[in-house]
Design a protein around this motif. Sequence first.
Motif, PDB file in Angstrom:
ATOM      1  N   PRO A  51       0.901  -1.244  -0.089  1.00 50.70           N
ATOM      2  CA  PRO A  51      -0.029   0.056  -0.075  1.00 50.70           C
ATOM      3  C   PRO A  51       0.862   1.312  -0.047  1.00 50.70           C
ATOM      4  CG  PRO A  51      -0.885  -1.466   1.558  1.00 50.70           C
ATOM      5  CD  PRO A  51       0.367  -2.279   1.011  1.00 50.70           C
ATOM      6  N   ALA A  52       1.989   1.395   0.821  1.00 48.53           N
ATOM      7  CA  ALA A  52       2.630   2.374   0.827  1.00 48.53           C
ATOM      8  C   ALA A  52       4.022   2.193  -0.198  1.00 48.53           C
ATOM      9  CB  ALA A  52       3.197   2.696   2.161  1.00 48.53           C
ATOM     10  N   ALA A  53       3.677   1.874  -1.382  1.00 45.48           N
ATOM     11  CA  ALA A  53       4.857   1.443  -2.341  1.00 45.48           C
ATOM     12  C   ALA A  53       5.259   2.548  -3.043  1.00 45.48           C
ATOM     13  CB  ALA A  53       4.247   0.459  -3.142  1.00 45.48           C
ATOM     14  N   ALA A  54       4.865   3.729  -2.712  1.00 48.20           N
ATOM     15  CA  ALA A  54       5.340   4.982  -3.555  1.00 48.20           C
ATOM     16  C   ALA A  54       6.743   5.168  -3.378  1.00 48.20           C
ATOM     17  CB  ALA A  54       4.587   6.346  -3.170  1.00 48.20           C
ATOM     18  N   PRO A  55       7.646   5.393  -4.644  1.00 49.69           N
ATOM     19  CA  PRO A  55       9.090   5.310  -4.509  1.00 49.69           C
ATOM     20  C   PRO A  55       9.335   6.499  -3.852  1.00 49.69           C
ATOM     21  CG  PRO A  55       8.298   5.760  -6.646  1.00 49.69           C
ATOM     22  CD  PRO A  55       7.115   5.319  -5.907  1.00 49.69           C
ATOM     23  N   GLY A  56      10.511   6.408  -3.267  1.00 48.25           N
ATOM     24  CA  GLY A  56      11.170   7.773  -2.375  1.00 48.25           C
ATOM     25  C   GLY A  56      12.003   8.379  -3.597  1.00 48.25           C
ATOM     26  N   PRO A  57      12.752   9.425  -3.188  1.00 46.64           N
ATOM     27  CA  PRO A  57      13.801   9.990  -3.995  1.00 46.64           C
ATOM     28  C   PRO A  57      14.785   9.019  -4.734  1.00 46.64           C
ATOM     29  CG  PRO A  57      14.226  10.537  -1.733  1.00 46.64           C
ATOM     30  CD  PRO A  57      13.161   9.979  -1.797  1.00 46.64           C
ATOM     31  N   ALA A  58      15.231   9.402  -5.791  1.00 47.64           N
ATOM     32  CA  ALA A  58      16.164   8.555  -6.377  1.00 47.64           C
ATOM     33  C   ALA A  58      17.563   8.624  -6.037  1.00 47.64           C
ATOM     34  CB  ALA A  58      15.868   9.135  -8.070  1.00 47.64           C
ATOM     35  N   ARG A  59      17.794   7.442  -5.804  1.00 43.00           N
ATOM     36  CA  ARG A  59      19.369   7.360  -5.387  1.00 43.00           C
ATOM     37  C   ARG A  59      20.227   6.950  -6.585  1.00 43.00           C
ATOM     38  NH1 ARG A  59      15.866   4.426  -2.707  1.00 43.00           N
ATOM     39  NH2 ARG A  59      16.667   2.478  -3.534  1.00 43.00           N
ATOM     40  N   PRO A  60      20.655   8.275  -7.146  1.00 39.94           N
ATOM     41  CA  PRO A  60      21.650   7.765  -8.345  1.00 39.94           C
ATOM     42  C   PRO A  60      22.746   6.944  -8.149  1.00 39.94           C
ATOM     43  CG  PRO A  60      21.179  10.156  -8.153  1.00 39.94           C
ATOM     44  CD  PRO A  60      20.686   9.512  -6.610  1.00 39.94           C
ATOM     45  N   LEU A  61      22.945   5.995  -9.148  1.00 40.26           N
ATOM     46  CA  LEU A  61      24.342   5.235  -9.202  1.00 40.26           C
ATOM     47  C   LEU A  61      25.462   5.970  -9.421  1.00 40.26           C
ATOM     48  CD1 LEU A  61      22.760   2.191 -11.081  1.00 40.26           C
ATOM     49  CD2 LEU A  61      23.360   2.205  -8.671  1.00 40.26           C
ATOM     50  N   PRO A  62      26.680   5.655  -9.046  1.00 41.18           N
ATOM     51  CA  PRO A  62      27.744   6.437  -9.557  1.00 41.18           C
ATOM     52  C   PRO A  62      28.113   6.399 -11.152  1.00 41.18           C
ATOM     53  CG  PRO A  62      28.328   5.005  -7.559  1.00 41.18           C
ATOM     54  CD  PRO A  62      26.767   4.571  -7.847  1.00 41.18           C
ATOM     55  N   ASP A  63      28.501   7.512 -11.704  1.00 43.61           N
ATOM     56  CA  ASP A  63      28.464   7.663 -12.936  1.00 43.61           C
ATOM     57  C   ASP A  63      29.081   6.265 -13.541  1.00 43.61           C
ATOM     58  OD1 ASP A  63      27.035  10.087 -12.758  1.00 43.61           O
ATOM     59  OD2 ASP A  63      28.718  11.348 -13.433  1.00 43.61           O
ATOM     60  N   ARG A  64      30.380   6.022 -12.978  1.00 40.87           N
ATOM     61  CA  ARG A  64      31.075   4.921 -13.576  1.00 40.87           C
ATOM     62  C   ARG A  64      30.391   3.514 -13.451  1.00 40.87           C
ATOM     63  NH1 ARG A  64      37.354   5.592 -10.805  1.00 40.87           N
ATOM     64  NH2 ARG A  64      37.772   7.873 -11.965  1.00 40.87           N
ATOM     65  N   LEU A  65      29.616   3.340 -12.380  1.00 38.73           N
ATOM     66  CA  LEU A  65      28.792   2.146 -12.457  1.00 38.73           C
ATOM     67  C   LEU A  65      27.754   2.308 -13.561  1.00 38.73           C
ATOM     68  CD1 LEU A  65      28.110  -0.232 -11.231  1.00 38.73           C
ATOM     69  CD2 LEU A  65      26.852   0.774  -9.241  1.00 38.73           C
ATOM     70  N   VAL A  66      27.184   3.356 -13.731  1.00 38.14           N
ATOM     71  CA  VAL A  66      26.115   3.270 -15.040  1.00 38.14           C
ATOM     72  C   VAL A  66      26.877   3.078 -16.178  1.00 38.14           C
ATOM     73  CG1 VAL A  66      24.640   4.752 -16.248  1.00 38.14           C
ATOM     74  CG2 VAL A  66      24.819   5.194 -13.524  1.00 38.14           C
ATOM     75  N   VAL A  67      28.009   3.539 -16.366  1.00 38.56           N
ATOM     76  CA  VAL A  67      28.872   3.133 -17.680  1.00 38.56           C
ATOM     77  C   VAL A  67      29.058   1.740 -17.837  1.00 38.56           C
ATOM     78  CG1 VAL A  67      30.909   3.679 -18.925  1.00 38.56           C
ATOM     79  CG2 VAL A  67      29.753   5.687 -17.766  1.00 38.56           C
ATOM     80  N   VAL A  68      29.548   1.246 -16.741  1.00 41.49           N
ATOM     81  CA  VAL A  68      29.875  -0.284 -16.672  1.00 41.49           C
ATOM     82  C   VAL A  68      28.702  -1.213 -16.873  1.00 41.49           C
ATOM     83  CG1 VAL A  68      30.391  -2.202 -15.199  1.00 41.49           C
ATOM     84  CG2 VAL A  68      32.061   0.023 -14.920  1.00 41.49           C
ATOM     85  N   LEU A  69      27.603  -0.597 -16.368  1.00 49.02           N
ATOM     86  CA  LEU A  69      26.269  -1.413 -16.626  1.00 49.02           C
ATOM     87  C   LEU A  69      25.824  -1.315 -18.162  1.00 49.02           C
ATOM     88  CD1 LEU A  69      24.050  -0.257 -13.547  1.00 49.02           C
ATOM     89  CD2 LEU A  69      24.939  -2.708 -14.181  1.00 49.02           C
TER      90      LEU A  69
END
Length: 259
Positions: free
Chosen positions: A124-142
């Motif tokens: 019921p309280a599943a509304a997402p909280g604020p985004a927790r950005p991944l480190p830029d390098r990890l996003v590139v690796v993904l």
Amino acid sequence: MISGLLAFAAGLLIATVTTPVGVSGAVFLLPVQLSVLHVPSPAVTPTNLLFNVVAGPGALLRFRRTGGRAGPLTRLLLIGTVPGVLLGAIIRVFAVPGPRVFRLVVAAVLLPLGVWLCLRAARPAAAPGPARPLPDRLVVVLGVGAGAIGGIYGIGGGSLLGPILAGRGIPMAQLAPAVLTSTFLTSVVGAAGYGVLALITTGDIAPDWRLGLLCGAGGLVGGYLGAHLQPHLPERALRFLLGGLAAALAVLYIVQALT
């Protein structure tokens, strides 16, 4: 004639369902091309990339009209996915990794992630909280990993990137355009890469142009419809849909790997 209609209908239906959560649908089109349309391997990989190239502009055009544009997340993903897809194409042509191991590894990642997203959305309280950005390098690796998988198996990579990035709380309105833009541009590079490899190597690695274009034409319409639907769907429903797609894909891959 019948195969052409099936190709168009498959692209249309799949893209309509998957586009709202940033997945091109190529990952679900792959078994259709193999089992129903009988596209041979490894030609199925560039055929699936061709689907992404043709289908992508429909969703991207609609997202652009509703304010979804490229941003920092898109640029980071492209830094990884573009070289990744070229690496994947080379691996696919020269190393030919077995699909069984790939399916089990992807299932091991997507099944718990998909179930977690569904359970989180179902609360019921599943509304997402604020985004927790991944480190830029990890996003590139993904991005490199997703691009390589897309180059090997022609699935785009969005089915992996979407659930992972959604799990960090990134809103779907931001996530879907970024992942789909990355999938589209990466597929353009990947399809071109296969075209070059087809000229310098032997074997049936050119795409099935007819089926790829027909699937893509259906995906072009379906992607536009799916992007049109996204703003009208609640965030919670979109996250549940993404989790369900991830879990369904994992189960499909487990069944295929064990049979």
